[in-house]
Enzyme design. Structure first.
Site, mmCIF file in Angstrom:
data_model
loop_
_atom_site.group_PDB
_atom_site.id
_atom_site.type_symbol
_atom_site.label_atom_id
_atom_site.label_comp_id
_atom_site.label_asym_id
_atom_site.label_seq_id
_atom_site.Cartn_x
_atom_site.Cartn_y
_atom_site.Cartn_z
ATOM 1 N N HIS A 17 0.840 -1.207 0.000
ATOM 2 C CA HIS A 17 0.000 0.000 0.000
ATOM 3 C C HIS A 17 0.878 1.262 0.000
ATOM 4 C CE1 HIS A 17 -2.968 -2.754 2.281
ATOM 5 N NE2 HIS A 17 -3.577 -2.478 1.150
ATOM 6 N N ARG A 91 -1.869 -5.674 -8.606
ATOM 7 C CA ARG A 91 -0.750 -6.542 -8.293
ATOM 8 C C ARG A 91 -0.513 -7.566 -9.381
ATOM 9 N NH1 ARG A 91 -3.298 -7.245 -2.476
ATOM 10 N NH2 ARG A 91 -5.054 -6.851 -3.844
#
Ligand code: ADP
Length: 159
Positions: A17, A91
């Site tokens: 993050h 991702r």
């Protein structure tokens, strides 16, 4: 002044993050990291207040990044804070289908708010909060994946 929001559960915040926040602040003037509080969703390990504390602590090195939470529609929150877009992290291909659907739905709801996808460093592409919770529960070392304040908070939860 171009502001974006970065919504998520952040249960807890990880280096993945933080990598995305770093990339977002290079592109925009202000990043609002915001916890999506969904009263109907399954319980989280950390309360919203704990997640806010951990995010603030983990992001304190950044100027022009602030942390809050919202309930309701992401696009409404984006409008409320005057953001031009929504940051999401991608991702792997597995994130794509869900993110694509959500981005198109958000565009339908609010055509003036863009979704911007950013990719983290490769070393964080396999990282997600639920894996971290499982590792911490099994007393595994998570220091490569989360900041020290999160390590401490996890250790307290699973002592
Ligand atoms: P998760 O539980 O999967 O970590 P969050 O709701 O906390 O999910 O994630 C918020 C946003 O951050 C999503 O766009 C998610 O794809 C992204 N994100 C989560 N982990 C990473 C990571 N390791 N690298 C890049 N983006 C990430």
């Amino acid at each position: 002044m171009r502001k974006v929001i970065y919504p998520g559960t952040f249960d807890p915040v990880t280096y993945g993050h933080i990598d995305i926040v770093r990339r977002a602040i290079d592109l925009f003037d202000e990043v609002n990291v915001t916890i999506a509080v969904n009263p109907n969703k399954a319980v989280t390990l950390f309360t919203a207040d704990e997640r806010i504390f951990l995010l603030k602590e983990s992001l304190k090195e950044f100027d022009n990044v602030y942390v809050d939470y919202f309930t309701g529609l992401t696009v409404d929150h984006a409008r409320e804070v005057g953001a031009v877009g929504i940051i999401r992290g991608l991702r792997a291909v597995s994130d794509f289908e869900f993110e694509f659907q959500m981005a198109l739905m958000n565009r339908k709801l609010a055509g003036d708010i863009a979704t911007i996808f950013l990719m983290p460093h490769e070393k964080y592409t396999y990282l997600n909060s639920s894996l971290i919770r499982n590792l911490a529960n099994l007393k595994s070392d998570v220091s490569d994946f989360v900041p020290p304040c999160v390590q401490e908070a996890l250790a307290k939860k699973f002592k």
